[in-house]
Design a protein around this motif. Structure first.
Motif, PDB file in Angstrom:
ATOM      1  N   THR A   1       0.839  -1.203   0.000  1.00  0.00           N
ATOM      2  CA  THR A   1       0.000   0.000   0.000  1.00  0.00           C
ATOM      3  C   THR A   1       0.871   1.248   0.000  1.00  0.00           C
ATOM      4  O   THR A   1       1.811   1.357   0.781  1.00  0.00           O
TER       5      THR A   1
ATOM      6  N   LEU B   1       0.686   5.846  -0.995  1.00  0.00           N
ATOM      7  CA  LEU B   1      -0.231   6.974  -1.002  1.00  0.00           C
ATOM      8  C   LEU B   1      -1.094   7.029  -2.255  1.00  0.00           C
ATOM      9  O   LEU B   1      -2.186   7.587  -2.243  1.00  0.00           O
TER      10      LEU B   1
ATOM     11  N   PRO C   1      -5.858   0.073  -0.838  1.00  0.00           N
ATOM     12  CA  PRO C   1      -7.194   0.397  -0.310  1.00  0.00           C
ATOM     13  C   PRO C   1      -7.266   1.728   0.426  1.00  0.00           C
ATOM     14  O   PRO C   1      -8.352   2.256   0.640  1.00  0.00           O
ATOM     15  N   TYR C   2      -6.133   2.290   0.833  1.00  0.00           N
ATOM     16  CA  TYR C   2      -6.152   3.544   1.592  1.00  0.00           C
ATOM     17  C   TYR C   2      -5.624   4.733   0.782  1.00  0.00           C
ATOM     18  O   TYR C   2      -5.237   5.744   1.349  1.00  0.00           O
ATOM     19  N   ALA C   3      -5.617   4.591  -0.536  1.00  0.00           N
ATOM     20  CA  ALA C   3      -5.150   5.687  -1.382  1.00  0.00           C
ATOM     21  C   ALA C   3      -6.077   6.892  -1.226  1.00  0.00           C
ATOM     22  O   ALA C   3      -7.296   6.762  -1.094  1.00  0.00           O
ATOM     23  N   LEU C   4      -5.502   8.112  -1.238  1.00  0.00           N
ATOM     24  CA  LEU C   4      -6.279   9.318  -1.043  1.00  0.00           C
ATOM     25  C   LEU C   4      -7.143   9.667  -2.240  1.00  0.00           C
ATOM     26  O   LEU C   4      -8.186  10.290  -2.108  1.00  0.00           O
TER      27      LEU C   4
ATOM     28  N   SER D   1      -9.601  15.665   0.738  1.00  0.00           N
ATOM     29  CA  SER D   1     -10.229  15.138   1.935  1.00  0.00           C
ATOM     30  C   SER D   1     -10.412  16.197   3.013  1.00  0.00           C
ATOM     31  O   SER D   1     -11.150  15.975   3.968  1.00  0.00           O
TER      32      SER D   1
END
Length: 282
Positions: free
Chosen positions: A50, A52, A56-59, A64
């Motif tokens: 993972t 940036l 699954p936690y990409a911005l 945001s």
């Protein structure tokens, strides 16, 4: 002698260290830049692939975080909704309203202002403004828009309004607006008010208003120059910050040609009034 011996013992290691540094090849020294060593730890070794920009936690591409001054919000304020009684000796009571609504963010927003008088159940006079307000400095906004005046005893007037509104040092709220009307008519309005906190819920509000006109408007009983001024004190009790009844007193006077026109019509030129009303906002 013991002191000399002590200095000699301290100087010997310092001299040795200095000679070592002078003989050192500084080309062999490495800074923190450059490529990582071959045995350096992989920064993604414990991230499961993972990063940036992937996983699954990409911005993603959307922001945001949005700052508070980027949100649009509204306000509806009834600054004065009151009954006014003068010292003319009759039982006539005048209803007065002064309200403001706005929508937009802190840097630019639409502002609507309306004030008027109601006598014997009819609208005797009113002034309505639609303004575009834009921040030019901390606590200060410029305003540009239109104003429409009506009166039951004269003619309606339309104006182009250009003004400034804000909070001066020592917490004085100041508004100054210049108006340009048809046939070259001009006017200037000024308001100053201050809120003195006597207790957590008890607020004393001095208020001063004045208006001047560039030319005579006999149809509406207005003369050239300083037309009128009102100075008053209102004491309110805030059951909450959004709801506060108040009582007060104010002095109103007319000057110059306007006073002459009122005397000719048999109307009072100076008047002391008592007021009682409600202030609320949401």
């Amino acid at each position: 002698m013991p002191g000399v011996l002590l200095l000699a013992l301290l100087a010997s290691p310092l001299a040795t260290a200095q000679s070592t540094m002078l003989g050192m090849d500084h080309g062999d020294m490495r800074g923190q830049g450059g490529s990582a060593p071959a045995d350096a730890r992989d920064p993604h070794a414990y991230a499961g692939g993972t990063t940036l920009s992937s996983g699954p936690y990409a911005l993603g591409t959307e922001r945001s975080l949005v700052m508070g001054d980027e949100h649009s919000h509204g306000l509806f304020l009834v600054d004065r909704l009151e009954v006014v009684r003068g010292d003319a000796g009759d039982d006539t009571a005048t209803g007065v309203y002064d309200l403001m609504a706005r929508w937009g963010h802190e840097h630019a927003r639409l502002v609507l202002k309306a004030e008027g008088e109601v006598v014997d159940g009819r609208l005797a006079a009113s002034s309505t403004e639609a303004l575009w307000s834009r921040a030019v400095a901390p606590y200060w906004d410029t305003q540009l828009g239109l104003r429409h005046d009506t009166t039951d005893a004269g003619k309606a007037r339309d104006w182009l309004a250009v003004g400034i509104d804000g909070l001066a040092p020592y917490w004085f709220e100041i508004g100054a607006t210049a108006y340009l009307g048809e046939s070259g008519r001009t006017a200037l309005g000024l308001s100053v008010e201050y809120e003195l906190l006597l207790a957590q819920r008890l607020v004393l509000q001095p208020r001063l208003e004045a208006e001047a006109y560039g030319r005579r408007d006999a149809a509406n009983g207005i003369g050239q120059g300083l037309s009128g001024a009102t100075a008053g004190l209102r004491l309110r009790y805030e059951f909450s910050r959004q709801l506060a009844p108040y009582v007060g007193a104010e002095w109103a006077g007319h000057f110059g040609e306007t006073a002459d026109l009122l005397r000719a019509a048999g109307a009072p030129v100076r008047e002391t009034r008592t007021v009682a009303g409600l202030r609320f906002w949401f």
